[in-house]
Design an enzyme around this catalytic site. Structure first.
Site, mmCIF file in Angstrom:
data_model
loop_
_atom_site.group_PDB
_atom_site.id
_atom_site.type_symbol
_atom_site.label_atom_id
_atom_site.label_comp_id
_atom_site.label_asym_id
_atom_site.label_seq_id
_atom_site.Cartn_x
_atom_site.Cartn_y
_atom_site.Cartn_z
ATOM 1 N N LYS A 78 -7.500 5.030 4.403
ATOM 2 C CA LYS A 78 -8.360 4.336 3.429
ATOM 3 C C LYS A 78 -9.719 4.036 4.059
ATOM 4 C CE LYS A 78 -8.301 0.381 0.229
ATOM 5 N NZ LYS A 78 -7.529 -0.784 -0.249
ATOM 6 N N SER A 153 -6.767 -1.364 -5.048
ATOM 7 C CA SER A 153 -7.952 -0.637 -4.617
ATOM 8 C C SER A 153 -7.618 0.634 -3.822
ATOM 9 C CB SER A 153 -8.836 -1.555 -3.755
ATOM 10 O OG SER A 153 -8.135 -1.979 -2.591
ATOM 11 N N SER A 177 -3.081 -4.241 -3.713
ATOM 12 C CA SER A 177 -3.824 -2.984 -3.642
ATOM 13 C C SER A 177 -3.088 -1.816 -3.003
ATOM 14 C CB SER A 177 -5.153 -3.200 -2.898
ATOM 15 O OG SER A 177 -6.041 -3.917 -3.705
#
Length: 489
Positions: A78, A153, A177
């Site tokens: 990420k 996210s 997330s």
């Protein structure tokens, strides 16, 4: 060599050990798969091809042993996890040119395990959002239906695994997330206990809530990945000095006698009927496996969203003040003096959702409002934690949905922040209490995956993995595949 992208981490390890494939074969195949599917999924922001191939070559020369389960396995990262010499933007214009000079602690652990980072994955800007529509650079699509959001996210991290681009990825979870995008994409996502995984080198959103965790297609793959990235780190003041078990051990499928709680609040108003039905069926499966499943109450969980958006936004307004156009990142060309550099760089560099949360947090911390909002939120956070403590005095595990709905359409909720915030109602309390939570494939509704959330006691991820593995073995939800992965969804 055919369809390596369709194999689990464990299966790929067996092929590497038997020398049916090399780490270079697997890495090359991974980049081919990413380039083939990326126009449909849009999961990656940066690729790391040259370094990845170099690492794969070195791993092949060293040799892969039976014990080193993760050696030669490609992993996606990420883009809020700092990577040395590989651009790290947190999907924000304000960090559009940031090339870090050090690695996050989890990256050190990735390299120690001989995992091969292949690139950086898209996300909501600074991890603020639940749909990955807040990225400054692109909109990632759901692996099952490209008209739907992948969640957020960590939407890029989830979609990349679900689409077979990588067998494992790292995400971060501040209020759901990892678990919500895992739910939307029909994969396994683990948010470990706060302090289990070092946050050093994770670009901070809300420091008392953020936690890095792995995303995979199977429970065992996930357990192996969490074992590799966990552990105490002296560079992180919130890191917990607890031992790290081998989470993949003890996955027998036997959970007879386990006591499981199902909170009535997690099946109440706002939960889609198809999601409710899937979770009630999951409860029956656990009962059939020999576990006791009983209804309990978490009365203060209904305040979770309000508490979270005060605490998280307050911490964000403090954490994001470092992005000022002075030292690194974006600087406005319209600035005429020092004040302009601060104001214009942030005005042009931050997206709307980030600005909204900075404003909300600054208000909550301001003189005259601190006691009414931030202090009160901290007190209710304690009550939420105490609710969980009471349940864990009698039960081994809590189950419920990961998200109130299945994946929604791209553009459907982006202009309605209240609806977006409420969609985190089932995951947020776990972060507020610092507990571990995970989402596993729990069924289908409207042709899309439903996530089953498992919540464990502090540092008891092992029990969660045992229950998740037993459920996975008793069902075939994890075997269902989106069309992009060769399925007929």
């Amino acid at each position: 060599m055919e369809k390596l992208y369709d194999k689990s981490l464990v299966d790929l390890h067996d092929l590497l050990v038997s020398k049916e494939i090399t780490a270079q074969d697997l890495t090359r195949s991974t980049f081919e798969r990413i380039k083939e599917t990326e126009p449909k999924v849009d999961a990656f922001l940066q690729l790391n091809e040259e370094k990845a191939m170099s690492l794969a070559k070195a791993i092949d020369e060293k040799g892969i042993t039976e014990e080193n389960v993760l050696a030669g396995i490609p992993i996606g990262i990420k883009d809020n996890i700092v990577t040395k010499d590989l651009r790290t933007t947190a999907a924000s214009k304000i960090l559009y040119n940031f090339d870090p000079i050090y690695d996050a602690t989890v990256m050190d652990k990735v390299y120690q395990s001989d995992l091969i980072p292949v690139g950086k994955l898209n996300m909501d800007e600074f991890a603020m959002g639940g749909s990955t529509e807040n990225s400054a650079f692109k909109k990632t699509k759901n692996a099952w239906d490209h008209t739907k959001v992948p969640g957020g996210s960590s939407g890029g991290s989830a979609a990349a695994v679900a689409a077979g681009q990588v067998p494992v990825s790292l995400g971060s979870d501040t209020g759901g997330s990892i678990r919500q995008p895992a739910s939307f994409n029909g994969i396994v996502g683990m948010k470990p206990t706060y302090g289990r995984v070092s946050r050093f080198g994770l670009i901070a959103f809300a420091s008392s809530l953020d936690q890095i965790g792995p995303m995979t297609r199977t429970v065992k793959d996930n357990a192996l990945a969490l074992t590799a990235i966990s552990g105490y780190d002296e560079k992180d003041g919130t890191s917990a000095g607890v031992s790290v078990p081998n989470f993949a051990e003890g996955l027998t499928g036997d959970i007879k006698g386990m006591k499981i709680a199902l909170p009535k609040e997690y099946l109440g108003e706002g939960i889609a009927p198809g999601v409710q039905e899937a979770i009630l069926k999951a409860a029956e499966i656990f009962r059939a496996l020999g576990a006791t499943v009983e209804e309990v109450s978490l009365p203060h969980s209904k305040y979770g969203v309000a508490v979270y958006y005060i605490i998280a936004s307050s911490e964000a307004s403090s954490n994001l003040q470092r992005f000022d156009g002075i030292r690194y990142g974006y600087r406005s060309e319209n600035a005429k003096n020092l004040d302009d550099i601060y104001v214009q760089s942030r005005t042009e560099g931050f997206g709307m959702e980030v600005k909204r949360r900075i404003m909300l947090g600054t208000f909550s911390l301001s003189s005259g409002y601190y006691d009414a909002y931030f202090k009160k939120a901290g007190q209710v956070r304690t009550l939420i934690k105490q609710d969980f403590d009471k349940v864990f005095n009698q039960y081994d595990l809590i189950i419920g949905p990961s998200s109130p709905t299945v994946a929604f359409g791209i553009g459907e909720n982006i202009n309605d922040p209240i609806t977006m915030y409420k969609s985190d109602i089932l995951t947020i309390p776990v972060n507020l209490a610092g507990l571990p939570g995970m989402s596993i494939p729990g069924g289908f509704s409207e042709g899309l995956p439903v996530g089953l959330q498992l919540i464990g006691n502090h540092f008891d991820e092992s029990t969660m993995y045992k229950a998740a593995y037993a459920f996975e073995q008793a069902t075939d939800f994890h075997e269902k595949k989106p069309v992009i992965l060769g399925g007929n969804a």
